[in-house]
Scaffold this motif. Structure first.
Motif, short mmCIF file in Angstrom:
data_model
loop_
_atom_site.label_atom_id
_atom_site.label_comp_id
_atom_site.label_asym_id
_atom_site.label_seq_id
_atom_site.Cartn_x
_atom_site.Cartn_y
_atom_site.Cartn_z
N HIS A 196 0.64 -0.79 -0.22
CA HIS A 196 0.30 -0.18 -0.10
C HIS A 196 1.07 1.12 0.51
O HIS A 196 1.36 1.58 1.41
CB HIS A 196 -1.09 0.35 1.18
N ALA A 197 0.82 1.61 -1.18
CA ALA A 197 1.41 3.09 -1.52
C ALA A 197 0.94 3.51 -1.84
O ALA A 197 -0.26 4.13 -2.88
CB ALA A 197 3.39 2.70 -1.71
N THR A 198 1.49 5.35 -2.67
CA THR A 198 1.26 5.74 -3.32
C THR A 198 0.66 6.01 -4.87
O THR A 198 2.23 4.86 -4.72
CB THR A 198 1.70 7.27 -3.17
N SER A 199 -0.20 5.94 -5.05
CA SER A 199 0.33 5.92 -6.63
C SER A 199 0.92 5.63 -7.74
O SER A 199 1.77 5.39 -8.40
CB SER A 199 -1.17 6.34 -7.50
N GLU A 200 1.44 7.28 -7.46
CA GLU A 200 3.23 7.13 -8.57
C GLU A 200 4.27 6.51 -7.56
O GLU A 200 4.94 5.91 -8.01
CB GLU A 200 3.58 8.76 -7.24
N GLN A 201 4.55 6.72 -5.65
CA GLN A 201 5.66 5.35 -5.71
C GLN A 201 5.03 4.04 -6.23
O GLN A 201 6.31 3.52 -6.96
CB GLN A 201 5.36 5.02 -3.96
N GLN A 202 3.69 3.04 -6.25
CA GLN A 202 3.39 1.64 -7.47
C GLN A 202 4.11 2.74 -8.97
O GLN A 202 4.55 1.32 -8.78
CB GLN A 202 2.54 1.80 -6.81
N GLN A 203 3.38 3.52 -9.34
CA GLN A 203 4.14 3.67 -10.72
C GLN A 203 5.75 3.64 -10.63
O GLN A 203 6.27 2.87 -12.15
CB GLN A 203 3.63 4.76 -11.27
N ARG A 204 5.77 4.33 -10.85
CA ARG A 204 7.92 3.93 -10.39
C ARG A 204 8.64 2.26 -10.23
O ARG A 204 9.42 1.96 -10.74
CB ARG A 204 8.39 4.63 -9.66
N LEU A 205 8.20 2.11 -8.97
CA LEU A 205 8.67 0.56 -9.02
C LEU A 205 7.62 -0.42 -9.98
O LEU A 205 9.26 -1.12 -10.41
CB LEU A 205 7.88 0.13 -7.12
#
Length: 146
Positions: A106-115
């Motif tokens: 569970h992370a921000t959409s931006e963090q999830q997208q980068r990863l």
């Protein structure tokens, strides 16, 4: 990954999730994955497979799936897992492919997208031949900056 491969998914439930509930959650994910253009999704015995980095008592149960797929389906599978986790008592889903792993949490959409993009690039799913410097990628724990 130039030919079909096997993606391993390890679902870790929150501390209040019992084995029966995790079995049900893993079954839900399996059914949704089968709706994609994957060759097969089978359960994997996970009794002795705690998620990497798990601390004693943090996680009660773990469910595991092996997904046989073509490279073109990798991105949709990862997006489905990311969406499926929302509003479910799942702490993380660890994804392993060709010796590389990623932990979706569970992370921000931006963090999830980068990863996810870094993982896909390393897997050769977006035409990039240079993998990221680390073969093991993780999102920060909830409340931490990435």
């Amino acid at each position: 990954m130039t030919e079909g491969g096997t993606l391993h998914l390890v679902v870790s439930g929150e501390a209040d999730v019992d084995a029966e509930e995790l079995e049900s959650l893993t079954g839900q994910l399996r059914r949704q994955l089968l709706e994609l253009d994957v060759a097969d999704v089978r359960r994997v015995r996970s009794d002795d497979l705690p998620p990497e980095g798990a601390k004693s008592g943090e996680l009660l149960a773990v469910g595991a799936l092996a997904v046989s797929l073509a490279p073109a389906v990798l991105r949709p599978v990862l997006r489905l897992v990311e969406t499926w986790m929302q509003n479910r008592p799942v702490r993380t889903v660890r994804v392993e492919l060709d010796g590389r792993s990623i932990e979706i949490g569970h992370a921000t959409s931006e963090q999830q997208q980068r990863l996810l993009e870094a993982f896909l690039e390393g897997a050769g799913a977006s035409g990039v031949s240079e993998p990221p410097s680390s073969g093991d990628l993780r999102l920060p724990a909830p409340g931490q900056d990435g």
